[in-house]
Motif scaffolding. Structure first.
Motif, PDB file in Angstrom:
ATOM      1  N   HIS A  95      49.070  85.290  71.217  1.00  0.00           N
ATOM      2  CA  HIS A  95      49.050  86.523  71.880  1.00  0.00           C
ATOM      3  C   HIS A  95      46.954  86.264  72.785  1.00  0.00           C
ATOM      4  CE1 HIS A  95      49.001  90.062  74.376  1.00  0.00           C
ATOM      5  NE2 HIS A  95      48.221  90.437  74.092  1.00  0.00           N
TER       6      HIS A  95
ATOM      7  N   HIS B 196      45.021  85.854  76.532  1.00  0.00           N
ATOM      8  CA  HIS B 196      43.682  86.053  76.984  1.00  0.00           C
ATOM      9  C   HIS B 196      42.716  85.440  76.892  1.00  0.00           C
ATOM     10  CE1 HIS B 196      45.050  89.746  76.525  1.00  0.00           C
ATOM     11  NE2 HIS B 196      45.766  90.308  75.401  1.00  0.00           N
TER      12      HIS B 196
ATOM     13  N   SER C 129      40.521  93.727  73.705  1.00  0.00           N
ATOM     14  CA  SER C 129      41.537  94.610  74.416  1.00  0.00           C
ATOM     15  C   SER C 129      42.316  96.231  72.954  1.00  0.00           C
ATOM     16  CB  SER C 129      42.603  93.711  74.187  1.00  0.00           C
ATOM     17  OG  SER C 129      42.903  93.448  72.366  1.00  0.00           O
TER      18      SER C 129
ATOM     19  N   ASP D 287      48.207  92.781  79.120  1.00  0.00           N
ATOM     20  CA  ASP D 287      48.946  92.549  78.490  1.00  0.00           C
ATOM     21  C   ASP D 287      49.796  91.601  79.832  1.00  0.00           C
ATOM     22  OD1 ASP D 287      47.498  92.166  76.215  1.00  0.00           O
ATOM     23  OD2 ASP D 287      49.298  93.560  74.929  1.00  0.00           O
TER      24      ASP D 287
ATOM     25  N   MET E 237      49.745  84.433  81.260  1.00  0.00           N
ATOM     26  CA  MET E 237      48.645  84.229  79.841  1.00  0.00           C
ATOM     27  C   MET E 237      48.973  83.217  78.863  1.00  0.00           C
ATOM     28  SD  MET E 237      46.547  87.232  78.423  1.00  0.00           S
ATOM     29  CE  MET E 237      48.217  88.131  76.869  1.00  0.00           C
TER      30      MET E 237
HETATM   31 ZN    ZN Z   1      46.359  91.803  74.689  1.00  0.00          ZN
END
Ligand code: ZN
Ligand code: KG4
Length: 336
Positions: A112, A116, A137, A298, A302
Motif C-alpha cells: 500500500h 502512495h 497518511s 486511499d 495507485m
Molecule cells: Zn493510504
C-alpha cells in the motif's frame, strides 16, 4: 499493460483499471465506509471486512465497465496485501486471487505504501527518479528517498503518532467527525493560524518526526481554555503541522540535494500543507509535485499502477501463495 487493482487495506473499498505502461488511469471507483464507522470514532475491522466483501463485486464490475475493458483483456490483477488491517486485507486479496485464478492471469501482491509512493507518476508526466518523498497518511509519516521503483531509502519516520492520527485526534477533541483531516482543513479557513501558540518539536537535526508534544498541547488548550475559538485552534494546529513538514523537508532537500520533493498520502491532500511544501521547494531550488487530493487519499489506481510498474521492471510481485502482511515497511518490498 492493463492492470485491475483492488484496495481494501482499511476503510475504503476501491477498484481501478490502469494502463501501467502508458501511466494512464482508465477508471477508478471507490466506496468510502466513513458513515459505517462514524459512531465508533475509528475503524472497526469486522465492519470494514464485511463492507469490503459486500461492495467489491459491484465496484469491480463498475471499474471494468467505466474503463471499457473486458476481464479477458486484463494483463494482471493486483491487490493490496499489506500493510493494513489483517481481515480487511484478506477480503480484497482473496477476491483478487480468486479472479486471477479463474481468468488465468497473474496475481500481483502489492504494498500500500509503495502505491502512495509511486502514485504521483500517474498525474505528473514530468516526474522522474530519483525524488524525495514525504509520505503522510493515517498510518505513516515518512521521508523516503525514492531512487527507482523498488529501491527506497528510509531517511526519517515518526517516533510516535502518524501525521493523520494527529489530525484525527485533534479533530476528536474539537468534536469533528472521523477522519477529521478534511474537517480541520475546512474549519481552519475561518481561523487565525497565529492565534494560538503551539510547540515546535526541538530541532535535533534528524529527519524523524514527533507529534506527542503537539498532541498534548492541543489537549491542554482544549480542556483549559474557557472561550476557545475552534477555528483558531484548527488553523493554528494545521499551520504548525505544515511548518514542521516544511522544516524537515527543507533539511532533507539540503542533505540529499534531491531535485524534486513529492508529497503523497491522505494528509498531502491538505492545501495549506501543499502550499508550505511548495514554498520550501522554491527556496531550495527544487520542484514540488503532489497528486490531486483524490489520488492522495486511499484509492486502487495507485495499487494497480505500483503493481504494474514492478511487473514491468521485473521486480518481485508475489503470487497466489503470497499471504497478507499487516506490517510491511516500504524498504522491505523485495527487489529481485
Ligand atoms: Zn493510504
Ligand atoms: O492515505 P489515507 O487515505 O489512508 C491511510 O493510508 O492512512 O490517509 C488518511 C488520513 C486520515 O488521518 C485523514 O484525516 C487524513 O489522511 N486526511 C487529511 C486530509 N484528508 C485526509 N489530513 C489533513 N487534511 C486533509 N485535507
Amino acid at each position: 499493460m492493463l492492470v485491475l487493482g483492488i484496495e481494501t487495506s482499511c476503510d475504503e473499498t476501491a477498484a481501478a483499471v490502469v494502463d501501467a505502461s502508458a501511466r494512464r488511469i482508465l477508471s477508478t471507483v471507490l466506496y468510502s465506509q466513513i458513515k459505517e464507522h462514524a459512531t465508533y470514532q475509528g475503524v472497526i475491522p469486522e465492519i470494514a471486512s464485511r463492507a469490503h466483501l459486500e461492495r467489491l463485486p459491484h465496484l469491480m464490475e463498475q471499474a471494468l465497465a467505466e474503463a471499457s475493458v473486458q476481464p479477458r483483456q486484463l494483463d494482471a490483477i493486483a491487490a493490496t496485501t499489506g500493510p493494513g488491517l489483517t481481515t480487511a486485507l484478506m477480503m480484497g486479496s482473496t477476491y483478487a486471487k480468486t479472479l486471477a485464478l479463474a481468468l488465468g492471469k497473474p496475481f500481483l501482491a502489492t504494498n500500500h505504501i509503495e502505491g502512495h509512493a509511486l502514485s504521483p507518476h500517474l498525474t505528473d508526466p514530468a516526474l522522474t527518479f530519483p525524488y524525495l518523498l514525504l509520505l503522510v497518511s493515517g498510518g505513516h509519516t515518512q521521508v523516503v528517498m525514492v531512487h527507482t521503483p523498488g529501491h527506497y531509502e528510509m531517511l526519517g519516520t515518526t517516533v510516535d503518532d502518524a501525521a493523520g492520527e494527529c489530525f484525527d485526534k485533534t479533530g476528536k477533541l474539537l468534536g469533528l467527525p472521523h477522519p477529521a483531516g478534511p474537517a480541520i482543513e475546512q474549519l481552519a479557513k475561518q481561523g487565525n493560524p497565529d492565534a494560538i501558540a503551539l510547540p515546535f518539536p526541538k530541532n535535533d537535526g534528524s529527519l524523524d518526526f514527533s507529534f506527542s508534544g503537539l498532541k498534548t498541547a492541543v489537549r491542554d488548550i482544549v480542556t483549559t481554555t474557557p472561550h476557545l475559538v475552534p477555528a483558531d485552534l484548527a488553523a493554528s494546529f494545521q499551520h504548525r503541522v505544515a511548518t514542521i513538514f516544511a522544516k524537515k523537508c527543507g533539511l532533507a532537500l539540503t542533505q540529499t540535494k534531491a531535485p524534486t520533493l513529492v508529497a503523497a498520502g491522505g494528509v498531502a491532500a491538505n492545501q495549506a500543507i501543499r502550499h508550505a511544501l511548495a514554498e520550501t521547494c522554491h527556496a531550495h531550488g527544487a520542484t514540488f509535485s503532489a497528486p490531486p487530493p483524490s489520488l492522495c487519499t486511499d484509492n486502487a489506481a495507485m495499487i494497480a499502477y505500483a503493481a504494474g510498474l514492478r511487473h514491468l521492471n521485473r521486480l518481485e510481485t508475489g503470487g497466489l501463495a503470497t499471504p497478507v502482511r499487516p506490517r510491511w515497511p516500504l524498504n522491505e518490498t523485495a527487489a529481485s
